[in-house]
Scaffold this active site. Structure first.
Site, mmCIF file in Angstrom:
data_model
loop_
_atom_site.group_PDB
_atom_site.id
_atom_site.type_symbol
_atom_site.label_atom_id
_atom_site.label_comp_id
_atom_site.label_asym_id
_atom_site.label_seq_id
_atom_site.Cartn_x
_atom_site.Cartn_y
_atom_site.Cartn_z
ATOM 1 C CB ALA A 284 -0.921 -0.002 1.203
ATOM 2 C CG ASP A 330 7.970 30.426 -39.682
ATOM 3 O OD1 ASP A 330 8.995 31.096 -39.609
ATOM 4 O OD2 ASP A 330 7.945 29.222 -39.971
ATOM 5 C CG ASP A 632 12.740 26.683 -41.097
ATOM 6 O OD1 ASP A 632 13.654 27.507 -41.261
ATOM 7 O OD2 ASP A 632 11.573 26.862 -41.488
ATOM 8 C CG ASN A 722 -2.251 -0.480 -2.988
ATOM 9 O OD1 ASN A 722 -1.492 0.433 -3.224
ATOM 10 N ND2 ASN A 722 -2.366 -1.539 -3.765
ATOM 11 C CG ASP A 726 -1.251 2.745 -6.274
ATOM 12 O OD1 ASP A 726 -0.924 3.869 -5.865
ATOM 13 O OD2 ASP A 726 -0.608 1.716 -6.068
#
Ligand code: ADP
Ligand code: MG
Length: 905
Positions: A284, A330, A632, A722, A726
């Site tokens: 965890a 540009d 370029d 846990n 997550d």
């Protein structure tokens, strides 16, 4: 029927065409091409065989922590504690599945990234030049190559005009290899195969045509390609720092867990229980999901950007986007629309024409009038304009097909005005002998032709380009049907006319013709209108307000550049407008000193772009630079963020860039910066969430052990926490919609770490509230000195609810949740609802009760818990409010500096 690339190089081009059964002018028939593709497959590389899904699932079990958990389940079986064994197994399955789904998603979204910019090619099929995906090519296809193109397959060239190809990716040779069309003697070695254009190389200059001899893995460098594709992308700085953070946290967690277990053992607690809890805690508290969530968030962000037309090629770019403080853009096509229309024509003999109509078609009027009285001869006037436009149409590579333009807009505009003057297919009247292609360095294009019909077979040059350049090559002009020497007085007059046209923001192109390139006859000029894109002004304003400077870069003349710059709200005072020549005249230090103050660069070439980027970087600035041409590429590579044009950019440019604007639109840059900043803040938000949950869970068990009270959470419950930490709730913090105010904040300091003291303080604050609250509930329930399932259920639910409120307050670091909108993040709502429903199931559903050792709670209990756990949210809201108040007090002292001081303390 097939030939190898080696064979093709020593056969004549006609023979290769014959072998591959194709007419080089008409190309393949579509149905023929489709039949061939059945045999040869697509022109692409199948990256290494994927592992089957079940195998990837099994791989999840290789994690040492999971193995430890499995071991503890096994031990439980041995000790005949079957409840525990079943519970742990169920939990392992859930944990592994969540991890698997996460990883699968991250893989899939990374895969999607590579599909965002499929390469295209120009190919002749059924007698028509078409543009389609390079993967559809088959042997026998006829491909046209242009400057900047990436060679889409192995080609046997049968036409090569000045063609030079950069093969450095394979041969390491930096000098481009110039190409020929005649057969060569049998040799070995790729450098000698001068009549082959190899797949994956890029055209540096000139143009050419070739027959596809081999595609995909059959191509000469197929193997090399496969190796390159299999190469893993390097991690972003953020991912790296997350890995480091993860490792550090793991280390500390292990130490603490070890300590807890040793302590528990000394206290004589049951070994097996301590072991189970220790291992669950390890699962965890160790944020093994952190790097994955970071990747998924980055990748999802990149997908979102793609929807807004900004394609980010590499994940690190997303992070850099938030740090950019100067954008060099540009003018042509990015700030302006790149929908060019000729609106004025001035001939050398005193006629001026105004042109109406828009788009690449023949709809529109040409009104000619004379500037000199007595010259109002209609036929003469028309002829004069005709002669001028003839130069423009013959010295031209664009094709107007229906209303769509193939080629450069500048040239399309000139073709269109020719059509308005009744000139179609003028190019057919001449045979082109040679072409000097337009380049941003030369700013001029010339063709050498002879007339196709009639007896006169004299060579004639047609030239168009930037006015000063064209005038340099001229020594005469036409006046009233007569040649006149071009003296400096007339030259001044012409330049003055051009100046007036340029001041209106029009691009000026001069035209000349003649028998020798050095002694041309000046014909006149056209003014091409290319208005700024809508909203660019606002975008530039937004960027300026957020402390990002915008610099416009163009090859056009000063007056044109200045006119467009002021239309979009850039400063064009003295010293803020600098030309390419001026850059050349400055030393590196001088440029470094002035570069920051400049807002318009005119008459620049790609070489100057590189100077500008370097000077800005020496001045300590993070630069974004746009580009479209072949040359370029270097500047784009050098810039912190190279931005290529998706529509009008060359393949070379797209290759060198970090980001591609699909629609070439300046406004898209701002969208990308917005998302880039947003993603960074989102990641910070869920890091805060995960850290606080992790610390709270660890400390809770550590404290319980230390003070010799029974464990408030059992192993199963820890594993459940846990999953929440997550899983979906954490992830949904990553897709929080971008806060518009984030965009207004200045660029982030690159060196500023993600984990600031301010963040740590917030983490510790929430964690301590959670710990105190949970312990208090536990203590209250335990008053009868015996732990019943009810006690742990209360603590467990308390912790989970705390976590939900904590997640809610993590949605923003500075703003009240009610300001950003309680319901704005749909994913978050769904994730939290699912978690709460899950929690209720765990409490009320019989089989789960057995697994988690829980008991049904009363409604009163739930209400009590919700009330208690909301404190973590309320405290955080109050803290934000206080911070905001202090901040607004400090506005005199500049809010930004206060905010950054917050981040650093
Ligand atoms: P930008 O970078 O702003 O697009 P370029 O370097 O492409 O500027 O163009 C610079 C100048 O070259 C223009 O002002 C125009 O006079 C001339 N020019 C542009 N395109 C062509 C072309 N296809 N043929 C001849 N001259 C051109
Ligand atoms: Mg251009």
């Amino acid at each position: 029927m097939w030939v190898t690339t080696g064979e093709a190089s020593y056969l004549g081009a006609e023979e290769v065409a014959a072998r591959l059964r194709v007419d080089v002018r008409l190309g393949l028939w579509t149905h023929e091409a489709e039949q061939r593709r059945v045999l040869t497959g697509y022109n692409e590389f199948s990256v290494k065989e994927e592992d089957p899904t079940w195998k990837k699932y099994i791989e999840q079990f290789h994690n040492p922590l999971i193995l430890l958990l499995l071991a503890s389940a096994f031990v439980s079986v041995c000790m005949k504690q079957f409840d525990d064994a079943v519970s742990i197994t169920v939990a392992i399955l859930i944990v592994v599945t969540v991890a698997f789904v996460q990883e699968y998603r991250s893989e899939k979204s990374l895969e999607e990234l590579t599909k965002l910019v499929p390469p295209t090619c120009h190919c002749v099929r059924d007698g028509q030049l078409e543009t389609f995906l390079a993967r559809d090519l088959v042997p026998g296809d006829i491909v046209h190559l242009n400057v900047g193109d990436r060679v889409p397959a192995d080609l046997r060239l049968f036409e090569a005009i000045d063609l030079a190809i950069d093969e450095s990716s394979f041969t390491g040779e930096t000098e481009p290899s110039s190409k020929i069309t005649s057969p060569i003697l049998k040799t070995n070695g790729h450098t000698s195969m001068k009549n082959i254009a190899f797949m994956g190389t890029s055209v540096r200059c000139g143009n050419g045509k070739g027959i596809v001899v081999n595609t995909g893995e059959k191509s000469e460098f197929g193997e090399v390609f496969k190796m390159m594709q299999a190469e893993e992308a390097p991690k972003t700085p953020l991912q790296k720092s997350m890995d480091i953070l993860g490792a550090q946290l793991s280390f500390y967690s292990f130490c603490i867990i070890g300590l807890i277990m040793v302590l528990g053992w000394f206290q004589g607690r049951p070994i097996l229980e301590m072991f189970n809890i220790g291992v669950s805690l390890a699962v965890a508290a160790i944020p093994e999901g952190l790097p994955i969530v970071v990747t998924v968030t980055l990748a999802l962000g990149v997908m979102r950007m793609a929807k807004r037309n900004a394609i980010v090629k590499k994940l690190p770019t997303v992070e850099t986007l938030g740090c950019v403080s100067v954008i060099c853009s540009d003018k042509t096509g990015t700030i302006t629309k790149n929908e060019m229309t000729v609106t004025v024509i001035v001939t050398s003999d005193g006629y001026v024409a105004e042109v109406s109509g828009a788009g690449y078609n023949d709809v529109g009027e040409i009104h000619i009038f004379s500037m000199v009285p007595g010259l109002e001869n209609v036929t003469k006037a028309k002829d004069s304009v005709y002669n001028l436009l003839e130069v423009g149409c013959v010295c031209n590579n664009a094709i107007i097909n229906g209303e769509t333009l193939l080629g450069q807009p500048t040239e399309g505009a000139i073709l269109a005005v020719g059509m308005k003057h009744g000139m179609y297919a003028v190019r057919e009247k001449y045979v082109r002998l040679q072409e000097y292609p337009f380049s941003s360095e030369q700013k001029m294009m010339a063709v050498k032709c002879i007339p196709k019909y009639g007896d006169e077979k004299e060579e004639i040059y047609f030239v168009k380009g930037a006015l000063e350049r064209v005038l340099q090559q001229c020594n005469r002009y036409v006046w009233n049907g007569q040649m006149q020497p071009l003296n400096s007085k007339k030259e001044q007059e012409i330049l003055a006319e051009a100046y007036e046209i340029g001041r209106k923001g029009l691009r000026v192109v001069g035209m000349a013709r003649g028998a020798s390139l050095q002694e041309l006859i000046y014909m006149g000029l056209v003014g091409i209108c290319d208005p700024p894109r809508p909203q660019v002004r606002e975008s530039i304003q937004t960027l300026l307000n957020s402390g990002i400077k915008v610099k416009m870069v163009t090859g056009d003349a000063q007056e044109t550049a200045v006119a467009i710059a002021s239309m979009v709200g850039l400063d064009t005072l003295h010293g803020q407008v600098v030309s390419g020549d001026q850059i050349d005249a400055m030393s590196e230090q001088q440029l470094e000193q002035v570069v920051n103050g400049v807002s318009v660069f005119y008459r620049v070439t790609p070489r100057h772009k590189l100077c500008i980027v370097k000077a800005l970087q020496r001045a300590g600035v993070i630069v974004g630079m746009t580009g479209d041409g072949v040359n370029d590429g270097v500047a784009l590579k050098k810039a912190d963020i190279g931005i290529a044009m998706g529509k009008n950019g060359t393949d070379v440019c797209k290759e060198a860039a970090d980001m591609i604007l699909v629609d070439d639109d300046f406004n898209t840059i701002i969208a990308a910066i917005e998302e880039g900043k947003g993603i960074f803040y989102n990641i910070r938000n869920f890091v805060r969430f995960q850290l606080s949950t992790s610390i709270a869970a660890l400390s809770l068990i550590a404290l319980a052990t230390l003070f010799r009270i029974p464990n408030p959470l059992n192993a199963m419950q820890i594993l459940w926490i846990n999953i929440i930490m997550d899983g979906p709730p954490a992830q949904s913090l990553g897709v929080e919609p971008v806060d518009k105010d984030v965009v207004k904040q200045g660029p982030r300091n690159v060196k500023q770490p993600m984990i600031t003291r301010h963040l740590i303080f917030n983490v510790l604050l929430s964690a301590s509230i959670i710990i105190l609250g949970t312990l208090w509930v536990f203590k209250r329930e335990m008053s009868d000195d015996k732990i019943t399932p009810r006690d742990t259920t209360m603590t467990f639910t308390c912790f989970v609810f705390f976590d939900m409120f904590n997640a809610l307050s993590c949605r923003s670091q500075t703003k009240s949740i009610f300001t950003i909108g309680l319901f704005k993040n749909r994913m978050f709502l769904i994730a939290v609802t699912l978690s709460v429903v899950g929690q209720l199931l765990v409490i009320y559903c019989q089989p789960l009760q057995a697994v988690f050792q829980t008991e049904a709670l009363t409604l009163q209990d739930l209400v009590f818990l919700v009330g208690l756990t909301s404190t973590v949210f309320i405290v955080s809201e109050i803290k934000k409010l206080v911070e905001r108040l202090v901040e607004s007090r400090c506005t005199g002292r500049s809010a930004a500096s206060y905010r950054s001081s917050l981040d650093f303390v």
